[in-house]
Design an enzyme around this catalytic site. Structure first.
Site, short mmCIF file in Angstrom:
data_model
loop_
_atom_site.label_atom_id
_atom_site.label_comp_id
_atom_site.label_asym_id
_atom_site.label_seq_id
_atom_site.Cartn_x
_atom_site.Cartn_y
_atom_site.Cartn_z
N ARG A 101 -40.52 -59.79 42.52
CA ARG A 101 -41.11 -58.76 41.64
C ARG A 101 -42.65 -58.81 41.92
NH1 ARG A 101 -40.38 -56.56 35.82
NH2 ARG A 101 -38.28 -55.87 36.62
N HIS A 128 -37.46 -49.72 42.20
CA HIS A 128 -36.66 -50.51 41.36
C HIS A 128 -35.48 -50.41 41.36
CE1 HIS A 128 -36.20 -53.25 38.26
NE2 HIS A 128 -36.35 -52.73 37.13
N GLN A 131 -32.23 -51.69 39.16
CA GLN A 131 -32.24 -50.86 37.86
C GLN A 131 -31.28 -49.65 38.12
OE1 GLN A 131 -33.90 -51.23 34.64
NE2 GLN A 131 -32.13 -49.94 33.95
N ASP A 216 -39.42 -42.85 31.89
CA ASP A 216 -40.12 -44.26 32.07
C ASP A 216 -41.51 -44.35 31.31
OD1 ASP A 216 -40.34 -46.90 32.55
OD2 ASP A 216 -40.63 -46.57 34.69
N CYS A 256 -35.05 -47.41 31.43
CA CYS A 256 -34.99 -48.85 32.00
C CYS A 256 -35.65 -49.77 30.98
CB CYS A 256 -35.86 -48.75 33.19
SG CYS A 256 -37.56 -48.73 33.27
N ARG A 284 -27.59 -54.57 33.36
CA ARG A 284 -28.49 -55.21 34.47
C ARG A 284 -27.72 -56.48 35.02
NH1 ARG A 284 -33.55 -54.03 34.84
NH2 ARG A 284 -33.46 -55.26 36.78
N1 NVA Z 1 -42.21 -48.05 35.96
C1 NVA Z 1 -42.12 -49.50 35.16
C2 NVA Z 1 -40.77 -49.94 35.10
C3 NVA Z 1 -40.51 -51.23 34.34
C4 NVA Z 1 -39.23 -52.01 34.23
C5 NVA Z 1 -43.16 -50.52 35.76
O1 NVA Z 1 -43.19 -50.44 36.96
O2 NVA Z 1 -44.12 -51.25 35.14
N1 CP Z 2 -36.06 -52.68 33.27
C1 CP Z 2 -36.77 -53.82 33.71
O1 CP Z 2 -36.67 -54.22 35.04
O2 CP Z 2 -36.86 -54.53 32.72
P1 CP Z 2 -38.10 -55.75 33.05
O3 CP Z 2 -39.26 -55.56 33.14
O4 CP Z 2 -38.01 -56.38 31.36
O5 CP Z 2 -37.34 -56.73 33.81
#
Ligand code: NVA
Ligand code: CP
Length: 297
Positions: A101, A128, A131, A216, A256, A284
């Protein structure tokens, strides 16, 4: 043979993606059917916070009989400037899979290009894909099939939106996207997928007759400094009961998570019977378990 990574949905064929999602549905019903992965280890290299993705990977790996090692920039040498390529070489010499990540998608690509084992995108600034496996699984569980469904994306044209564009192409649904000016997804990605994804001029237009409405957060991880400005620009892009009233009578709502009630979605939508966000979050784990099985076998 080239290494099979999962950096975006495009790394797998439509058939492979469908197989993984169907397998996730099966493993949820019959977890004892899962492969055994004793002595297998998943590395989790996370430069951003996570609840769902991390727990899903760790629990999935435990249930398969293997283990997971979790590293963040706070406790690993990545936080003190060890190069991505070196980190990738070292970690991938000891584990069987790595989920990363990170911020720039190019960092993930660099990690993958120096890894001896498959690399999974656990979220980058651009995509992502994990997801989307869970979202498609959830839609299929509730509605049977997502092929030809009408999906509305409301809000920021972010990493989730861009993965929805790839998912529309892979799973055969049509995506209408409503974003404010300046918050559109990548124009090249839109152009390549113009047969299944299009920008529309406002949220009501996107949501009209939709089978699924998705949104989101307005400020993704890494954009916190712009939060105030984003609130102003994205203020009209909230999923409300009024917006849902224009969607199909049995439309579903997904997010998400984490969600900000009162910003991108009102509490009466996310906490309504149309919302499948808890099933989506649980999935998930099942979908990532199916992904791990696929990449290890
Ligand atoms: N778009 C959000 C998704 C979090 C799961 C981010 O990147 O923070
Ligand atoms: N939706 C998602 O990826 O959640 P987290 O950031 O908690 O992993």
């Amino acid at each position: 043979m080239t290494m099979q990574h999962f950096l975006t949905l495009k790394d797998l064929s439509q058939r492979e993606l469908e197989t993984i999602v169907k397998r996730a549905i099966k493993l949820k019903q019959e977890p004892q059917q899962a492969m055994r992965a004793e002595l297998k280890t998943l590395g989790l290299v996370f430069s951003k916070a996570s609840t769902r993705t991390r727990v899903a990977f760790e629990v999935a790996m435990n249930q398969l009989g293997g283990s997971a090692v979790f590293l963040t920039d706070n406790d690993a040498q990545t936080g003190r400037g060890e190069p991505v390529a070196d980190t990738a070489r070292v970690i991938s010499s000891m584990v069987d899979l790595v989920a990363v990540r990170t911020h720039a998608h190019s960092q993930l690509e660099e990690f993958a290009s120096h890894s001896r084992v498959p690399v999974i995108n656990a979220l980058s600034d651009d995509f992502h894909p994990c997801q989307l496996l869970a979202d498609v699984q959830t839609f299929m569980e509730v509605r049977g099939s997502i092929r030809d469904a009408r999906v509305a994306w409301i809000g920021d044209g972010n990493n989730m939106c861009q993965s929805y564009i790839n998912a529309a192409a892979a799973f055969g649904f049509s995506l209408s996207i409503a974003c404010p000016l300046g918050y559109e997804p990548n124009s090249q990605l839109l152009k390549e997928n113009s047969h299944c994804a299009r920008l529309v001029d406002n949220p009501a237009h996107a949501a009209r007759d939709a089978d699924l409405v998705v949104t989101d957060v307005w400020a993704s991880m890494g954009s916190e400094a712009e939060a105030l400005q984003r609130k102003q620009h994205l203020g009209g892009f909230q999923v409300t009961q009024d917006l849902m009233a224009g969607a199909a009578a049995d439309a579903l709502f997904m997010h998400c998570l984490p969600a900000h009630r009162g910003e991108e979605v009102t509490a009466d939508v996310i906490d309504s019977t149309a919302s499948v966000v808890w099933q989506e979050a649980e999935n998930r784990m099942h979908s990532q378990k199916a992904l791990i099985e696929f990449l290890l076998s």
